[in-house]
Structures are given as C-alpha cells and as structure tokens.
Design an enzyme around this catalytic site. Structure first.
Site, short mmCIF file in Angstrom:
data_model
loop_
_atom_site.label_atom_id
_atom_site.label_comp_id
_atom_site.label_asym_id
_atom_site.label_seq_id
_atom_site.Cartn_x
_atom_site.Cartn_y
_atom_site.Cartn_z
N LYS A 61 41.12 41.46 32.81
CA LYS A 61 42.20 40.49 33.02
C LYS A 61 42.80 39.99 31.71
O LYS A 61 43.66 39.12 31.71
CB LYS A 61 41.68 39.30 33.82
CG LYS A 61 41.07 39.65 35.17
CD LYS A 61 40.49 38.42 35.84
CE LYS A 61 39.71 38.77 37.09
NZ LYS A 61 39.13 37.58 37.75
N HIS A 103 57.93 24.53 31.94
CA HIS A 103 56.54 24.94 31.76
C HIS A 103 56.37 25.92 30.60
O HIS A 103 55.33 26.57 30.50
CB HIS A 103 56.01 25.55 33.05
CG HIS A 103 56.16 24.65 34.24
ND1 HIS A 103 55.53 23.42 34.32
CD2 HIS A 103 56.88 24.79 35.38
CE1 HIS A 103 55.85 22.85 35.48
NE2 HIS A 103 56.66 23.65 36.13
N ARG A 122 50.10 25.62 35.20
CA ARG A 122 48.81 24.93 35.33
C ARG A 122 48.03 24.81 34.02
O ARG A 122 46.99 24.18 33.98
CB ARG A 122 47.96 25.64 36.39
CG ARG A 122 48.62 25.64 37.78
CD ARG A 122 47.79 26.39 38.80
NE ARG A 122 48.46 26.46 40.08
CZ ARG A 122 48.05 27.20 41.11
NH1 ARG A 122 46.95 27.94 40.99
NH2 ARG A 122 48.72 27.21 42.24
N ARG A 164 20.14 45.07 40.17
CA ARG A 164 20.24 43.63 40.38
C ARG A 164 20.05 43.26 41.85
O ARG A 164 20.67 43.83 42.72
CB ARG A 164 21.59 43.11 39.86
CG ARG A 164 21.77 43.37 38.37
CD ARG A 164 23.20 43.13 37.93
NE ARG A 164 23.40 43.49 36.55
CZ ARG A 164 23.40 42.63 35.53
NH1 ARG A 164 23.19 41.33 35.75
NH2 ARG A 164 23.60 43.05 34.30
N ARG A 274 35.04 30.05 47.25
CA ARG A 274 36.25 30.76 47.66
C ARG A 274 35.96 31.39 49.01
O ARG A 274 35.00 31.02 49.67
CB ARG A 274 36.64 31.81 46.60
CG ARG A 274 35.61 32.89 46.40
CD ARG A 274 35.87 33.68 45.15
NE ARG A 274 35.29 33.03 43.99
CZ ARG A 274 35.50 33.39 42.74
NH1 ARG A 274 36.34 34.36 42.46
NH2 ARG A 274 34.92 32.77 41.73
#
Length: 286
Positions: A61, A103, A122, A164, A274
């Site tokens: 990302k 913004h 934000r 895991r 979420r």
C-alpha cells in the site's frame, strides 16, 4: 483505506506525469502531512527542490518516487519521497490555476508547470523523504512483497502462513507476511478460493494456501483493470476519476445478496473491528 490495486493505479498515474521531470519547489501546508519526517515539512521543502523524478515505485500500500540529482544526471537514486495515502489521501495532477482544495496538505511544482497535490481529508496519510536501502525507503523496509510483485515467492509465503496457528484472514492482513491486502481484497480472495475467513492457516495444505495467493493475484489484477474499488469520492486516480471494481465484488459489502456460485446469501460477521463477508455454504470452516 486504499489497498494494493488502488495504490497501483495512483503509482501508474504518477509514473506517467512525473517521471523525467524536475521538482521546482515543494510546499507542505499541514504538519500532519510530514509528521514522521525529522525536521517536518521544512526538511522536505529544503531538500526536494531541484531533484528529478526517475521512477515511481510501490510495495503493498506504499508508493514512492525515486529522486536523482538533476544537474549531475546521477542514475542510481539513493533518495525517495515515500507517499502513504492513509484512509483518504489523493495524489492529483493539477494545473497552476486550479481552485485550491480545502484539504490540500502538500504539493510540488514540476518543471513543466504542472503541480502534484496531496489532498487528504482525514489526515492519516503522509509524505516522508529519506534514504533508499536496496531500492526501498528505510521506513517500509519491513513490509513484505505483495501478490503482484514479480519477485513474490508464493511457495515461501504459503510456508510462512502454514507455520502460524491463526485465522487465515488475520494473517492476510499482516503486511509483514504479504502486503497490500486489506479488508476488501481479503474477503474477495477468500471467497474465490472457497476458504472461511476464520479457518486456521496451519490446517490448510500448502497447495490450498498457494491457490489462495493466486486467487488474490487474480482478483487484484481484475480490480486494477477496472481502476480499483471506489465506494465514495475519497478514492480517485491522479486525474480525479473513480474506479468501478465495486460493481464486480462477490463477497465484500454483499451482505444479504446471493452468492454468485451457489445462491446462498452472503453474511457478515465482526472481525478485528471490521467485518468479514463470506458465503456460509461455499466457505465452510474445516
């Protein structure tokens, strides 16, 4: 939050509009846009002017601009401007006389007169100017490769996942195992691979885990072709246009809709503050 396909769309836009151009000036208008920078906004402003953009890169990302010294023509960049879009960040190509966004948090002016704006309603996103280590900004050197990276080793990632004893979706969201996956694409790739989001990773075969990673690659490739997923006006490409992969979602945000495979209604369950969306028939917990 923009996930891998959305960030890749922005990276490609920056590549088209910025690579080969020199940064004439930079202005940081909000302290949060440089909150992780030692010296804050003035450090970026003082050290980025006069540098040429040689490449636009991405891992997961995160995206960054590789910078070289324009006068010398140095071809081995060791400095990069890291851009994290956060929840609502946008990198927009603008003409100098464009109306200012309320913004707008930071901007650079290029030698062709264009401006590149960082608009972030934000203020969770940021810029960071720093050294590249093996071609990657120091600040994100811990971030794993992603499923669209040509160097990604699905076999090695699958072995890591299988080692895991945790829910598979939780692991998919761990950016140090495989990067770029958020809630949307985790739900979509799990749906495509017919795996329950709470299935323990160690109870899945290596073959199934590799199938899951391939499903993630397939889903993200399709999303990228459609400009990513946009649910509101906060995610846009560098020209201000939204993606339309939201129209092709099979699981995420499809609560109460029939599964595209079997017709069973998609359900939503709370997970890690979420929601997880899945088909209770196709994606049974083993």
């Amino acid at each position: 939050m923009p996930e891998l396909p959305e960030v890749e769309v922005v990276r490609r836009g920056l590549e088209d509009h910025m690579v080969g151009h020199t940064i004439v000036s930079a202005t940081v208008l909000h302290p949060r846009a440089a909150r992780n920078q030692l010296g804050g906004g003035p450090e970026i402003e003082a050290n980025i002017a006069g540098l040429r953009v040689s490449a636009a890169k991405r891992r997961g990302k995160f995206l960054w601009l590789e910078l070289i010294d324009a006068p010398s023509g140095e071809t081995r960049p060791d400095l990069g401007l890291l851009v994290h879009l956060g929840m609502s960040g946008q990198m927009l190509i603008k003409e100098p006389d464009a109306p200012i966004s309320p913004h707008l948090r930071a901007k650079v002016e290029l030698d062709n007169g264009d401006e590149v704006w960082f608009v972030d309603q934000r203020t969770f996103g940021y810029w960071w100017l720093g050294d590249l280590v093996d071609g990657v900004p120091e600040r994100v050197s811990h971030i794993a490769t992603d499923v669209l990276d040509e160097s990604a080793d699905f076999s090695a990632i699958a072995r890591n996942l299988k080692s895991r004893k945790s829910e598979i979706k939780r692991l998919l969201l761990n950016q140090e195992i495989v990067s770029g996956i958020g809630n949307i694409y985790a739900d979509e790739m799990l749906w495509q691979a017919k795996i329950h989001p709470l299935q323990r990773a160690d109870r899945l075969s290596l073959a199934r885990l590799e199938e899951l990673l391939q499903a993630g690659k397939d889903v993200m490739t399709k999303a990228l072709a459609q400009g990513g997923t946009s649910f509101d006006a906060l995610y846009v490409n560098v020209n201000g246009n939204s993606g339309y992969f939201a129209l092709s979602l099979n699981a995420y945000a499809q609560t109460g809709e029939p599964c595209g495979r079997c017709g069973t209604l998609i359900i939503r369950e709370s997970f890690m503050n979420r929601g997880s969306h899945y088909c209770p028939n196709c994606q049974k917990r083993r």
